[in-house]
Design an enzyme around this catalytic site. Structure first.
Site, PDB file in Angstrom:
ATOM      1  N   SER A   1     122.799 104.038 -37.102  1.00 26.65           N
ATOM      2  CA  SER A   1     124.162 104.354 -36.678  1.00 26.65           C
ATOM      3  C   SER A   1     124.163 105.522 -35.689  1.00 26.65           C
ATOM      4  O   SER A   1     123.582 105.423 -34.617  1.00 26.65           O
ATOM      5  CB  SER A   1     125.019 104.642 -37.914  1.00 26.65           C
ATOM      6  OG  SER A   1     126.386 104.701 -37.606  1.00 26.65           O
TER       7      SER A   1
ATOM      8  N   ASP B   1     126.061  97.903 -39.660  1.00 23.38           N
ATOM      9  CA  ASP B   1     125.505  99.234 -39.870  1.00 23.38           C
ATOM     10  C   ASP B   1     124.271  99.199 -40.781  1.00 23.38           C
ATOM     11  O   ASP B   1     124.330  98.713 -41.913  1.00 23.38           O
ATOM     12  CB  ASP B   1     126.594 100.098 -40.516  1.00 23.38           C
ATOM     13  CG  ASP B   1     126.261 101.567 -40.539  1.00 23.38           C
ATOM     14  OD1 ASP B   1     125.073 101.912 -40.418  1.00 23.38           O
ATOM     15  OD2 ASP B   1     127.195 102.377 -40.687  1.00 23.38           O
TER      16      ASP B   1
END
Length: 328
Positions: free
Chosen positions: A38, A204
């Site tokens: 991320s 993610d």
């Protein structure tokens, strides 16, 4: 001095990573390989492309974080449009701005594709096809697997890693579920009937591993040539956390999600060898999706990163670390 770094995800809190990296750089460390999830993937990609931390800080401070909330076609319908986007596209925001912004910066630095980040390192225990300066973590929710990109492109998707854009992998890694639309990776699937177009959804990497601190550890039984530092966007864990209050169905769901997403990384944090090489940056309650981050808060996160790294280096001793945790 050389070092590998592993950067935790944390959305807008990523400026704290830059603060910690700046102290390591000023202390004489050059970053050989970087892994990130991320926000850690965003910062890590720029570091792997050769961006110095002073320039990286300027980039992060000059960024309009609200532009990361780029609306989809349905957003013109207001709150209803956001609901429809979530229902029909599995996410409220597009994530296109991140790809364009980061893709441009990487292209300027000659690091548009993973082939540009190839690493010539015959002394590594990594197989030759995994010798890249950057590894990005993403969660393949179509198969329920953690993907380490570019390492898994060929084996899992039949794609040539060197030709894959770095910014696309980072876009996949930062796809916070429901907040951003999942990244759709098109590839060719081969089975007994032949080759067929296929698509998987990537989100993610923090869903499965937000802090893959062991990704660069040697697997040949030899002592590491240089340290791998982890930088984590949270305060150092206490010995025993107090049980969290769980009330009602919503509280139960949140607790289960928190347990599922944090279990893998908690195994690392229960390991003294991991704690000994990890820099913990206290982000003082800032949330990953606080995109209205003001300059004062950005400065506080950056300063916290610097203080955490300075405190860490006061007692860091690589030879002592190896003798205790990596002796042969």
């Amino acid at each position: 001095m050389q070092a590998d770094v592993v950067l935790e995800g944390g959305g807008v809190k990523g400026i704290g990573l830059v603060g910690a990296l700046s102290v390591l750089e000023e202390s004489g460390y050059a970053f050989e390989k970087v892994a990130g999830t991320s926000a850690g993937a965003i910062v890590g990609s720029l570091v792997a492309a050769g961006t110095r931390t002073a320039e990286l800080r300027e980039l992060m401070e000059g960024l309009d974080y609200l532009r990361f909330k780029d609306p989809g076609l349905l957003d013109r319908f207001g709150f209803l449009g956001k609901g429809l986007s979530l229902l029909l596209e599995n996410g409220v925001y597009e994530g296109a701005y991140l790809s364009e912004w980061l893709g441009g910066l990487l292209a300027e630095r000659g690091a548009a594709t993973f082939g540009d980040l190839r690493l010539d390192d015959p002394g590594s225990s990594l197989p030759e096809d995994r010798r890249y300066r950057l590894v990005v973590m993403a969660s393949d929710i179509s198969s329920g697997r953690l993907r380490r990109l570019p390492w898994d492109f060929r084996e899992c998707y039949g794609l040539e890693p060197d030709g894959c854009p770095v910014s696309s992998s980072v876009r996949a890694s930062m796809s916070i579920p429901f907040f951003y639309e999942p990244f759709r990776l098109e590839h060719t699937r081969t089975d007994d009937t032949g080759s067929h177009p296929a698509e998987v959804l990537l989100v993610d990497g923090g869903m499965l591993s937000n802090f893959p601190v062991d990704v660069f550890d040697r697997t040949d039984g030899r002592a590491p040539r240089w340290p791998t530092f982890g930088i984590k966007l949270s305060a150092r864990p206490v010995t025993q956390e107090a049980p969290q209050d769980i009330s009602g169905p919503l509280g139960l769901i949140k607790a289960m999600v928190r347990t599922m997403t944090g279990f893998h990384d908690q195994l690392h944090l229960d390991d003294e060898a991991v704690l000994a090489r990890t820099i913990f940056v206290d982000t003082t309650g800032v949330k990953a999706t606080d995109f209205d981050l003001d300059l004062e808060t950005q400065q506080r996160l950056y300063d916290n990163g610097r203080r955490a790294a300075e405190k860490f280096l006061e007692t860091w001793d690589f030879e002592a670390y190896k003798a205790r945790f990596r002796s042969i």
